[in-house]
Design an enzyme around this catalytic site. Structure first.
Site, mmCIF file in Angstrom:
data_model
loop_
_atom_site.group_PDB
_atom_site.id
_atom_site.type_symbol
_atom_site.label_atom_id
_atom_site.label_comp_id
_atom_site.label_asym_id
_atom_site.label_seq_id
_atom_site.Cartn_x
_atom_site.Cartn_y
_atom_site.Cartn_z
ATOM 1 N N VAL A 7 -6.069 -26.845 12.629
ATOM 2 C CA VAL A 7 -6.363 -26.968 11.193
ATOM 3 C C VAL A 7 -5.597 -25.948 10.346
ATOM 4 O O VAL A 7 -5.328 -26.185 9.177
ATOM 5 C CB VAL A 7 -7.897 -26.825 10.979
ATOM 6 C CG1 VAL A 7 -8.328 -25.367 10.880
ATOM 7 C CG2 VAL A 7 -8.381 -27.605 9.782
ATOM 8 N N GLU A 67 0.399 -24.860 8.897
ATOM 9 C CA GLU A 67 0.685 -25.129 7.492
ATOM 10 C C GLU A 67 1.983 -25.911 7.258
ATOM 11 O O GLU A 67 1.994 -26.984 6.681
ATOM 12 C CB GLU A 67 0.747 -23.787 6.727
ATOM 13 C CG GLU A 67 -0.599 -23.063 6.737
ATOM 14 C CD GLU A 67 -0.534 -21.654 6.153
ATOM 15 O OE1 GLU A 67 0.495 -21.307 5.548
ATOM 16 O OE2 GLU A 67 -1.511 -20.904 6.298
ATOM 17 N N PHE A 76 13.363 -25.746 8.157
ATOM 18 C CA PHE A 76 12.533 -24.771 8.849
ATOM 19 C C PHE A 76 13.424 -23.846 9.657
ATOM 20 O O PHE A 76 14.573 -24.198 9.962
ATOM 21 C CB PHE A 76 11.521 -25.483 9.773
ATOM 22 C CG PHE A 76 10.089 -25.174 9.434
ATOM 23 C CD1 PHE A 76 9.525 -25.638 8.263
ATOM 24 C CD2 PHE A 76 9.294 -24.405 10.287
ATOM 25 C CE1 PHE A 76 8.207 -25.342 7.945
ATOM 26 C CE2 PHE A 76 7.980 -24.115 9.978
ATOM 27 C CZ PHE A 76 7.429 -24.576 8.808
ATOM 28 N N ALA A 105 -17.192 -24.165 27.898
ATOM 29 C CA ALA A 105 -16.842 -24.386 29.310
ATOM 30 C C ALA A 105 -16.570 -23.044 29.977
ATOM 31 O O ALA A 105 -15.789 -22.244 29.465
ATOM 32 C CB ALA A 105 -15.615 -25.278 29.411
ATOM 33 N N GLN A 122 4.865 -14.745 20.217
ATOM 34 C CA GLN A 122 5.604 -14.881 18.958
ATOM 35 C C GLN A 122 4.945 -14.122 17.816
ATOM 36 O O GLN A 122 3.767 -14.322 17.532
ATOM 37 C CB GLN A 122 5.710 -16.351 18.567
ATOM 38 C CG GLN A 122 6.443 -16.558 17.243
ATOM 39 C CD GLN A 122 6.885 -17.997 17.071
ATOM 40 O OE1 GLN A 122 6.094 -18.847 16.667
ATOM 41 N NE2 GLN A 122 8.129 -18.280 17.395
ATOM 42 N N HIS A 167 5.071 -13.915 13.912
ATOM 43 C CA HIS A 167 5.525 -14.647 12.723
ATOM 44 C C HIS A 167 5.899 -13.610 11.665
ATOM 45 O O HIS A 167 5.169 -12.645 11.477
ATOM 46 C CB HIS A 167 4.393 -15.548 12.229
ATOM 47 C CG HIS A 167 4.822 -16.587 11.243
ATOM 48 N ND1 HIS A 167 5.248 -16.261 9.972
ATOM 49 C CD2 HIS A 167 4.895 -17.938 11.339
ATOM 50 C CE1 HIS A 167 5.567 -17.380 9.334
ATOM 51 N NE2 HIS A 167 5.367 -18.407 10.131
ATOM 52 N N LEU A 204 -1.767 -16.358 7.613
ATOM 53 C CA LEU A 204 -0.403 -16.876 7.658
ATOM 54 C C LEU A 204 0.080 -17.345 6.298
ATOM 55 O O LEU A 204 -0.605 -18.099 5.608
ATOM 56 C CB LEU A 204 -0.356 -18.058 8.638
ATOM 57 C CG LEU A 204 0.954 -18.850 8.694
ATOM 58 C CD1 LEU A 204 2.052 -18.025 9.331
ATOM 59 C CD2 LEU A 204 0.758 -20.154 9.456
ATOM 60 N N GLU A 256 6.116 -20.518 6.968
ATOM 61 C CA GLU A 256 7.582 -20.497 7.002
ATOM 62 C C GLU A 256 8.178 -21.493 6.005
ATOM 63 O O GLU A 256 9.321 -21.354 5.578
ATOM 64 C CB GLU A 256 8.019 -20.856 8.429
ATOM 65 C CG GLU A 256 9.491 -20.724 8.711
ATOM 66 C CD GLU A 256 9.752 -20.736 10.218
ATOM 67 O OE1 GLU A 256 9.037 -20.034 10.955
ATOM 68 O OE2 GLU A 256 10.660 -21.447 10.647
ATOM 69 N N ARG A 304 12.045 -17.034 14.148
ATOM 70 C CA ARG A 304 10.980 -16.065 13.888
ATOM 71 C C ARG A 304 11.174 -14.746 14.619
ATOM 72 O O ARG A 304 10.897 -13.681 14.070
ATOM 73 C CB ARG A 304 9.629 -16.677 14.283
ATOM 74 C CG ARG A 304 9.229 -17.791 13.350
ATOM 75 C CD ARG A 304 8.006 -18.536 13.827
ATOM 76 N NE ARG A 304 7.658 -19.557 12.840
ATOM 77 C CZ ARG A 304 6.695 -20.445 13.005
ATOM 78 N NH1 ARG A 304 5.960 -20.455 14.106
ATOM 79 N NH2 ARG A 304 6.434 -21.333 12.061
ATOM 80 N N HIS A 327 1.318 -14.683 16.333
ATOM 81 C CA HIS A 327 1.100 -16.042 15.850
ATOM 82 C C HIS A 327 0.920 -17.070 16.971
ATOM 83 O O HIS A 327 0.125 -17.998 16.843
ATOM 84 C CB HIS A 327 2.290 -16.444 14.985
ATOM 85 C CG HIS A 327 2.175 -17.786 14.331
ATOM 86 N ND1 HIS A 327 1.112 -18.108 13.516
ATOM 87 C CD2 HIS A 327 2.987 -18.880 14.349
ATOM 88 C CE1 HIS A 327 1.271 -19.351 13.065
ATOM 89 N NE2 HIS A 327 2.389 -19.845 13.570
ATOM 90 N N TYR A 328 1.667 -16.925 18.067
ATOM 91 C CA TYR A 328 1.712 -18.030 19.030
ATOM 92 C C TYR A 328 2.115 -17.499 20.393
ATOM 93 O O TYR A 328 2.910 -16.565 20.506
ATOM 94 C CB TYR A 328 2.755 -19.053 18.559
ATOM 95 C CG TYR A 328 2.833 -20.301 19.400
ATOM 96 C CD1 TYR A 328 1.993 -21.385 19.149
ATOM 97 C CD2 TYR A 328 3.734 -20.387 20.466
ATOM 98 C CE1 TYR A 328 2.062 -22.520 19.939
ATOM 99 C CE2 TYR A 328 3.802 -21.525 21.248
ATOM 100 C CZ TYR A 328 2.961 -22.594 20.977
ATOM 101 O OH TYR A 328 3.026 -23.713 21.750
ATOM 102 N N ARG A 339 9.514 -19.977 20.315
ATOM 103 C CA ARG A 339 9.324 -21.315 19.777
ATOM 104 C C ARG A 339 9.886 -21.413 18.370
ATOM 105 O O ARG A 339 9.749 -20.485 17.579
ATOM 106 C CB ARG A 339 7.824 -21.639 19.724
ATOM 107 C CG ARG A 339 7.505 -22.955 19.055
ATOM 108 C CD ARG A 339 6.038 -23.296 19.131
ATOM 109 N NE ARG A 339 5.186 -22.473 18.288
ATOM 110 C CZ ARG A 339 5.027 -22.621 16.968
ATOM 111 N NH1 ARG A 339 5.691 -23.574 16.333
ATOM 112 N NH2 ARG A 339 4.215 -21.830 16.296
#
Lengths: 246, 572
Positions: free
Chosen positions: B47, B50, B117, B158, B231, B233, B243, B246, B280, B348-349, B384
């Site tokens: 969600v 962006e 991008f 879980a 990563q 950002h 965030l 980008e 990035r 970020h990732y 990425r």
């Protein structure tokens, strides 16, 4: 930056230990740029680990952290402590059963969302290899606003109709059904007609406009309800066909 | 104990999980899918994405170009056969989302619009203003509601994969609302739980991003791959880490230092003419180097640079990136129409994750699949490219959903029921004990120290000593974690238990990141060492694989798959 100690009154309800919800007070040292959610997390981390509340994105888009702050439904990740004077009172969203503390039961809300069939309905589906459906910016604009709902349920907490008629399908669900009805790619408004215009649909709305007042994303569900009333009436009288809206 | 059975079990209900569930239903008319998620699906972290989703859409673009950009962005650590599969499917998946109602932004002629991008050589990023992930997630969630065969278990956490003799046939999970542990049995299990950015203190990631699926798979015997690649950002809001997309640079925004210089242009950071459209990892490094050169701005949350959008004008900002304006106004009190936005590098990732093949299947544990950020398939390699993660969720969510159905319908056994239920019962006993656990350590304190250790040791720039100290710290914290005390012994919506379990997962993930980082003596993509500043293909054109063992993680390597594109120096 210096902290300032603020007093919070939080409605606590632990059904295994309490028969009734009750307020408990906490003194929380707050940074000047904190939101109410930061204060709840500080309580959880350093003062009282038994406090339960939902949160996730802390940037106003996941819809998890809606609560009543000083009686008004807000996203606590977007409600700044500095904007409140004196004691800050935090309660779970009204018009929902409390599971525990600030956590409310949302199953009924999700069922209502599902009841309006919020997906594209078409007689013939196009193959992916044939590319996208063309949709002009103006056609997109028709429904875009109603697609911005984050399902935070603040509008259900604010709705005076839901307070007395819990089966009312409610503002967010109607706005969503309306969003698909307005989408140039969709042919499903007849399938949504019963949920939108039946006994618990748009006609229950008394147009108090509270939903649009509290909506944090400016979806304006009250406008969706009233547009839907108009098209529903025109469909009922046969002036507009039920299937091809566009 | 209640035993719940479905053909396919999903753990996680974000972009990848929902896509997998829908794919499973479409692959077979009678398959039943159980979706176990610790939050309502539309709350999932997809969600928050962006800027957009990459897929070849225009005549000036080609699959070949998207592949080349992705490989170069990855610093050649991505598997080339997998990237080909990804790029070929990405644009089709974005079209599929369009057919399902995703409100993509449009050109005047009604075609889907694309934007620039970072690291993408042409416009190929599809977008829905700057709430692309939000719209994709809600489109997928709403579309999933069509299928009665997708049975959701919302707000179930879980805690253990049920694995016997190397075959996964279920998962133990508890219902937050009642605290009851249930045994979920299925012929295949797909993990789609996202990444674990919350091992760091300053991150764009939502609270829920605690590496749950990575830890589940790791503990079940699957390797975690390329975990050292985290990563940063370049444009997070100081303080909150929220965030700023980008897309703000894709639409023409500039990064400036305290002298108002576009430092990416003025100084040589390897991004050349691409400047703000560089990848990035390089831009985040450039920002840190600006801070170190004394050209950053000073704020209460450390140094920052400016993201200047003023020259775009109010109309373009409102039309293309309205959420940026909303976030900057709300969270730092700045209107980007009139003032530059303070930004700094923010975690970020995770490029790394659960080791899978191109269908999401995990080597070593039969019947287990993973897709999305939780997985390392791998298309992202060492870095990425922005807007490749959303299509990754779709492409590999779909592939794992289909592969799981194929596996389940091709004679996959039911599994030894008694043994699996026994494992779930053991899990119930463990969680019962945890609720009453007495100990001297506090969850929040260990989490803070873990965050601090990771920031010190595994930040944008790394070196031997600080990484070794980080590995030690994480090990000590793992020891102290065994002594945490729980203050809340109740069953109903006990979020302290959730936090305790999440902290255990964070510790597993953090250890894998730190161990992988310490051992990789080169600089590649997001893994940048001051003591080994060059890329070293002779020794490290390989994926790292961290495996769980009782006495500490085991590390080994696997060669990267190179097909048609020989690794080159990475210059923009």
């Amino acid at each position: 930056m210096e902290t300032q100690t603020r007093k919070f009154e939080i409605l606590r309800y632990r059904p295994e230990e309490q028969s009734e919800p009750e307020f408990r007070s906490y003194e929380v040292p707050c940074m000047p740029d904190w939101v109410v959610l930061d204060a709840l997390n500080a309580i959880k981390d350093d003062i009282d680990p038994t406090l339960s509340h939902r949160w996730s994105c802390r940037m106003g888009v996941c819809g998890s952290c809606g609560m009543l702050v000083n009686g008004r439904p807000v996203l606590t990740c977007a409600a700044f402590v500095r904007d409140y004077e004196g004691t800050i009172r935090v309660e779970p969203l009204s018009n929902f059963p409390i599971v525990r503390d600030l956590v409310v039961e949302l199953d009924d809300f999700v069922h209502k969302i599902q009841s309006v069939k919020p997906w594209i309905v078409r007689k013939l589906e196009k193959d992916v290899e044939q590319g996208e459906y063309r949709q002009s910016p103006a056609q997109l604009e028709e429904f875009k606003q109603f697609s911005m709902c984050i399902n935070c349920a603040l509008c259900y907490a604010a709705c005076p109709v839901l307070a007395s008629e819990p089966d009312f399908v409610g503002p967010a669900a109607i706005a969503l059904g309306h969003r698909y009805n307005l989408d140039s790619r969709d042919e499903g408004n007849a399938e949504r007609y019963d949920a939108m215009h039946g006994h618990n649909g748009v006609w229950s709305c008394s147009y108090a406009n509270e939903c649009s007042q509290v909506c944090p994303k400016h979806v304006d569900p009250a406008m969706a309800v009233n547009q839907a009333k108009l098209t529903g009436a025109l469909q009922w009288t046969g002036i507009l066909p039920k299937k091809s809206m566009t | 104990m209640e035993v719940i059975e479905h053909d396919i079990l999903l753990v996680g209900g974000g972009g990848a999980g929902l896509r997998a569930a829908i794919a499973a239903c479409e692959a077979s008319p009678d398959v039943s899918v159980g979706m176990v998620s610790k939050l309502y699906p539309m709350r999932s972290h997809t969600v928050s994405a962006e800027g957009g989703a990459a897929g070849v859409a225009r005549d000036d673009d080609s699959l070949e170009l998207h592949i080349q950009d992705t490989l170069k962005g990855s610093d050649y650590l991505a598997d080339q056969d997998v990237v080909e599969v990804f790029v070929d499917a990405a644009h089709k998946e974005l079209t599929q989302l369009e057919h399902w109602g995703c409100p993509w932004s449009r050109e005047p002629d009604g075609r889907v619009s694309v934007r620039f991008f970072g690291g993408m050589s042409v416009k190929r990023t599809w977008y829905a203003t700057d709430k692309t992930g939000f719209h994709m997630l809600h489109t997928l969630f709403q579309t999933s509601l069509k299928y009665d065969r997708i049975v959701r278990y919302d707000e179930y956490f879980a805690t253990r994969l049920l694995v016997r003799d190397g075959v996964c046939r279920g998962v133990a999970a508890f219902d937050l609302r009642t605290g009851e542990v249930k045994c979920f049995l299925g012929r295949a299990v797909i993990l789609a739980t996202g990444g674990g950015g919350r091992i760091f203190p300053f991150t764009t990631n939502a609270a829920v991003k605690t590496g749950d699926g990575m830890s589940l798979a790791y503990r079940a015997g699957v390797a975690l791959k390329d975990m050292e690649f985290v990563q940063y950002h370049p444009t997070g809001l100081p303080g909150t880490g929220i965030l700023i997309t980008e897309a703000s640079r894709g639409e023409g925004g500039h990064l400036k230092n305290k002298h108002g210089e576009r430092f990416l242009v003025e100084y040589d950071y390897g991004v050349g003419d691409r400047a703000e459209l560089g990848p990035r990892d390089m831009i985040s490094r450039a920002e840190i180097l600006e801070f170190e050169a004394g050209r950053g701005l000073r704020g209460p949350y450390g140094d920052y640079v400016h993201l200047d959008l003023r020259h775009l004008g109010e109309q373009k900002i409102d039309q293309r990136i309205p959420f940026v304006r909303e976030l900057a106004r709300n969270y730092v009190g700045i209107d980007p129409v009139w003032e530059p936005i303070p930004v700094r590098p923010v975690v970020h990732y995770m490029m790394g994750g659960v080791d899978t093949d191109v269908d999401g299947a995990t080597p070593g544990v039969e019947g287990l699949y993973a897709a999305g950020e939780v997985a390392c398939v791998s298309i992202n390699g060492a870095n990425r490219l922005g807007s490749n993660s959303l299509p990754e969720c779709l492409v590999f969510g779909k592939r794992s959903g289909e592969a799981a159905v194929a596996y389940a319908s091709q004679g996959a056994s039911e599994g030894p029921r008694e043994a699996l239920v026994g494992q779930a019962q053991a899990e119930e006993a463990r969680l019962d004990a945890l609720r009453h656990k007495v100990g001297g350590e506090k969850i929040a304190q260990i989490r803070r120290e873990l965050n601090s250790a990771m920031e010190q040791g595994c930040g944008v720039f790394r070196e031997e000593d600080s990484m070794a100290a980080c590995v030690d710290s994480v090990r000590q914290l793992k020891g102290r974690y065994a002594d945490i005390g729980i203050g809340d012994s109740s069953r109903i919506f006990n979020t302290e238990i959730v936090q305790a379990l999440e902290l255990g997962n964070l510790l597993d993930v953090a250890e894998a990141v730190a161990v992988g980082a310490l051992a990789r003596r080169e600089s590649r993509g997001a893994h940048t060492r001051r003591d080994y500043p060059e890329r070293n293909d002779a020794d490290y054109l390989r994926h790292s694989l961290v495996r769980f063992a009782a006495d500490g993680p085991r590390l080994d390597y696997r060669d990267v798959t190179i097909t048609r594109w020989q690794p080159q120096e990475r210059k923009y």
